[in-house]
Scaffold this active site. Structure first.
Site, PDB file in Angstrom:
ATOM      1  N   HIS A   3       3.885  19.818  42.349  1.00 37.47           N
ATOM      2  CA  HIS A   3       3.123  18.757  41.686  1.00 37.47           C
ATOM      3  C   HIS A   3       3.826  17.409  41.779  1.00 37.47           C
ATOM      4  CE1 HIS A   3       0.983  21.989  39.145  1.00 37.47           C
ATOM      5  NE2 HIS A   3       0.192  21.602  40.132  1.00 37.47           N
ATOM      6  N   GLY A  21      18.937  36.666  36.415  1.00 41.56           N
ATOM      7  CA  GLY A  21      19.647  36.684  35.139  1.00 41.56           C
ATOM      8  C   GLY A  21      21.005  37.348  35.256  1.00 41.56           C
ATOM      9  N   SER A  75      14.338  38.873  28.428  1.00 43.02           N
ATOM     10  CA  SER A  75      13.315  37.931  27.953  1.00 43.02           C
ATOM     11  C   SER A  75      13.863  36.535  27.721  1.00 43.02           C
ATOM     12  CB  SER A  75      12.654  38.446  26.675  1.00 43.02           C
ATOM     13  OG  SER A  75      11.905  39.608  26.939  1.00 43.02           O
TER      14      SER A  75
END
Length: 186
Positions: free
Chosen positions: A62, A89, A150
């Site tokens: 973008h 991670g 998470s």
């Protein structure tokens, strides 16, 4: 239900704020400089980390960046003038590390987004971006009370959305300019 949901919102927000506040700004400045200097950016990640880095790739597009997701059929060969961003991670995801090592061997500038700078990925990259979050191996809830990776995945998304905002301001890209590059075949 409402009380536990409200408590969970507070937990998720507090954990992400803690992680994002530990990011070193010199590393962010180097990443911003690289993003604005290169013609092409390549990204890789697996699982939910892969989804987070794909969202980052979309936002970079973008901004007008030429971005490729490794593994897609339209991804060209990487060159020495390109930026490669690997996201893991644990910093030990085999495919991510192997492809990052290959990109480095070819001569691309390699950035690693990981929760562990001392990991395989953290050690091989030119620029480690450490997000001090839990990985999927944190079963003791030391870094996070959330499940698995998470917190890392959330903080990766928030880090890159923050970076996108900063870059859009620096590059003077308003919503109209950004929207002009948004998908219109949907």
């Amino acid at each position: 239900m409402q009380a536990i949901f409200t408590q969970a919102i507070g937990l998720v927000l507090a954990e992400n704020q803690r992680v994002l506040q530990t990011i070193t700004y010199p590393a962010v400045e180097q990443l911003v400089q690289k993003i604005t200097d290169v013609e092409r950016i390549f990204v890789i990640g697996e699982g939910r980390s892969g989804l987070a880095i794909r969202m980052a790739a979309m936002r970079l597009m973008h901004l007008g960046c030429q971005v490729y997701v490794v593994g897609e059929t339209t991804t060209p060969s990487i060159q020495t003038t390109d930026l490669f961003i690997a996201c893991s991670g644990s910093g030990s995801t085999e495919t991510v590390c192997a492809i990052a090592a290959k990109a480095k061997a070819i001569g691309a500038y390699v950035v690693g987004v990981t929760a562990d700078k001392q990991s395989s990925l953290g050690q091989l990259v030119d620029l480690p971006i450490e997000l001090a979050a839990a990985t999927k191996q944190d079963f003791e809830n030391v870094q996070s009370q959330q499940f698995a990776g998470s917190l890392f995945e959330q903080s990766t998304l928030l880090f890159f959305d923050t970076l996108f905002y900063v870059l859009s301001q620096m590059l003077n890209k308003n919503a109209h300019l950004l929207l002009a590059l948004h998908a219109n075949l949907e």
